[in-house]
Design a protein around this motif. Structure first.
Motif, short mmCIF file in Angstrom:
data_model
loop_
_atom_site.label_atom_id
_atom_site.label_comp_id
_atom_site.label_asym_id
_atom_site.label_seq_id
_atom_site.Cartn_x
_atom_site.Cartn_y
_atom_site.Cartn_z
N GLY A 139 -35.01 3.26 10.68
CA GLY A 139 -34.21 4.46 10.46
C GLY A 139 -33.20 4.67 11.57
O GLY A 139 -32.03 5.00 11.31
N ASN A 140 -33.63 4.46 12.82
CA ASN A 140 -32.71 4.61 13.96
C ASN A 140 -31.58 3.58 13.89
O ASN A 140 -30.42 3.90 14.17
CB ASN A 140 -33.47 4.45 15.28
CG ASN A 140 -34.40 5.60 15.56
OD1 ASN A 140 -34.25 6.68 15.00
ND2 ASN A 140 -35.38 5.38 16.42
N LEU A 157 -29.02 4.67 11.34
CA LEU A 157 -28.11 5.71 11.83
C LEU A 157 -27.01 5.13 12.71
O LEU A 157 -25.85 5.55 12.65
CB LEU A 157 -28.91 6.77 12.61
CG LEU A 157 -29.84 7.64 11.76
CD1 LEU A 157 -30.76 8.47 12.66
CD2 LEU A 157 -29.05 8.55 10.82
N PHE A 199 -32.16 1.99 5.91
CA PHE A 199 -32.76 3.23 5.41
C PHE A 199 -33.77 2.94 4.30
O PHE A 199 -34.82 3.58 4.22
CB PHE A 199 -31.68 4.18 4.90
CG PHE A 199 -30.85 4.81 5.99
CD1 PHE A 199 -31.39 5.09 7.25
CD2 PHE A 199 -29.51 5.13 5.77
CE1 PHE A 199 -30.62 5.67 8.25
CE2 PHE A 199 -28.74 5.72 6.75
CZ PHE A 199 -29.29 5.98 8.00
N ASP A 213 -33.94 11.67 3.35
CA ASP A 213 -32.73 12.46 3.60
C ASP A 213 -31.59 11.57 4.13
O ASP A 213 -30.44 11.72 3.74
CB ASP A 213 -33.02 13.57 4.62
CG ASP A 213 -33.81 14.71 4.01
OD1 ASP A 213 -33.89 14.80 2.77
OD2 ASP A 213 -34.32 15.55 4.79
N ASN A 214 -31.94 10.66 5.07
CA ASN A 214 -30.92 9.75 5.62
C ASN A 214 -30.27 8.92 4.52
O ASN A 214 -29.06 8.75 4.48
CB ASN A 214 -31.54 8.83 6.67
CG ASN A 214 -31.92 9.56 7.96
OD1 ASN A 214 -31.44 10.65 8.22
ND2 ASN A 214 -32.79 8.95 8.74
N LEU A 218 -26.40 9.14 3.14
CA LEU A 218 -25.55 7.95 3.17
C LEU A 218 -24.88 7.75 1.82
O LEU A 218 -23.69 7.45 1.72
CB LEU A 218 -26.38 6.72 3.55
CG LEU A 218 -25.60 5.40 3.57
CD1 LEU A 218 -24.69 5.34 4.79
CD2 LEU A 218 -26.53 4.21 3.57
N GLN A 255 -37.65 12.42 6.26
CA GLN A 255 -36.41 12.19 7.02
C GLN A 255 -35.71 10.93 6.55
O GLN A 255 -34.48 10.89 6.42
CB GLN A 255 -36.74 12.08 8.52
CG GLN A 255 -35.54 11.86 9.41
CD GLN A 255 -34.56 13.02 9.37
OE1 GLN A 255 -34.93 14.14 9.64
NE2 GLN A 255 -33.31 12.74 9.01
N GLN A 294 -24.59 3.30 10.49
CA GLN A 294 -23.79 4.29 9.78
C GLN A 294 -22.67 4.83 10.68
O GLN A 294 -21.53 5.01 10.25
CB GLN A 294 -24.67 5.43 9.28
CG GLN A 294 -23.94 6.49 8.47
CD GLN A 294 -24.87 7.57 7.95
OE1 GLN A 294 -26.09 7.40 7.96
NE2 GLN A 294 -24.32 8.67 7.49
#
Length: 240
Positions: free
Chosen positions: A196-197, A200, A215, A235-236, A240, A232, A203
């Motif tokens: 996930g990090n 981000l 993601f 949501d990410n 996107l 979370q 992105q």
């Protein structure tokens, strides 16, 4: 002997400081740790290891107190972080002279976190330098596939992101994710957060296809582990 008795009493002070910190009594933890440091200072020449171990405890207490002040939005937080950093630099210099890469790496990680909390450009650049030195030392001490490197790389990525150095951040986070998958397995809960990090960061750079893939991986692993992080991750992906 009186020397042993003094050492035992001071070790007990260090234990009380750590206990107070764990109980959330941060002011008490800091005060007791400083009492222990004052005693250890009397024996610094004869027992430097004791002194610097105690100084490390004081730094931890100062950092925890700074974290508390920051959460309470107190103006004292930045000054307390600066104090913790000053202590940790002294500890780091000592362990650097002893050549103990394990301890240098551990203290470096703590110092980088404190500097990251200070948050200005100068502190972040010092944090990046220290983090990358800790990575190099950990590789030297434990090899290129030590699991501790995953956390060190993750932290370095966060610092680089705050500096706006996305390529370096992506490189560190990619390495952190790869190590986690290789050593702990592709379904380990840490994979979800690191994927996930990474998403981000990708992105932020505008690499949306790779971000989407990260993601998707984060969501799949989080759902597999019934991890609350799944919300979370979803949501990410939706954003996107």
């Amino acid at each position: 002997t009186s020397v042993v008795a003094d050492w035992v009493r001071n070790t007990a002070r260090g234990g009380r400081a750590k206990a107070a910190r764990l109980l959330g009594d941060f002011e008490r933890a800091y005060d007791v740790a400083k009492e222990a440091l004052a005693e250890a200072k009397k024996r610094r020449k004869a027992a430097p290891a004791e002194y610097f171990a105690t100084l490390n405890t004081v730094a931890a207490a100062a950092g925890a107190l700074a974290d508390h002040d920051a959460k309470e939005k107190k103006s004292t937080a930045k000054k307390r972080y600066a104090t913790a950093a000053e202590y940790l630099r002294e500890v780091l210099a000592y362990y650097g002279e002893t050549g103990d890469d394990d301890k240098v790496s551990a203290v470096s990680c703590n110092l980088a976190a404190v500097l990251e909390s200070i948050g200005d450009d100068k502190a972040l650049r010092e944090a990046k330098s220290i983090s990358e030195d800790a990575i190099a030392r950990r590789i030297r001490a434990s090899g290129a596939e030590a699991i501790e490197l995953a956390a060190l790389r993750n932290n370095a990525a966060t610092i680089c992101h705050k500096l706006g150095e996305l390529d370096d951040a992506i490189g560190h986070m990619t390495a952190a994710l790869g190590l986690t998958e290789k050593i702990q397995g592709e379904q380990h809960p840490a994979v979800a957060r690191r994927a996930g990090n990474l998403g981000l960061l990708l992105q932020s750079k505008g690499d949306l296809e790779k971000a989407e893939a990260s993601f998707v991986k984060a969501l799949a692993v989080a759902e597999q582990n019934k991890d609350p992080y799944a919300a979370q991750a979803r949501d990410n992906l939706d954003l996107l």
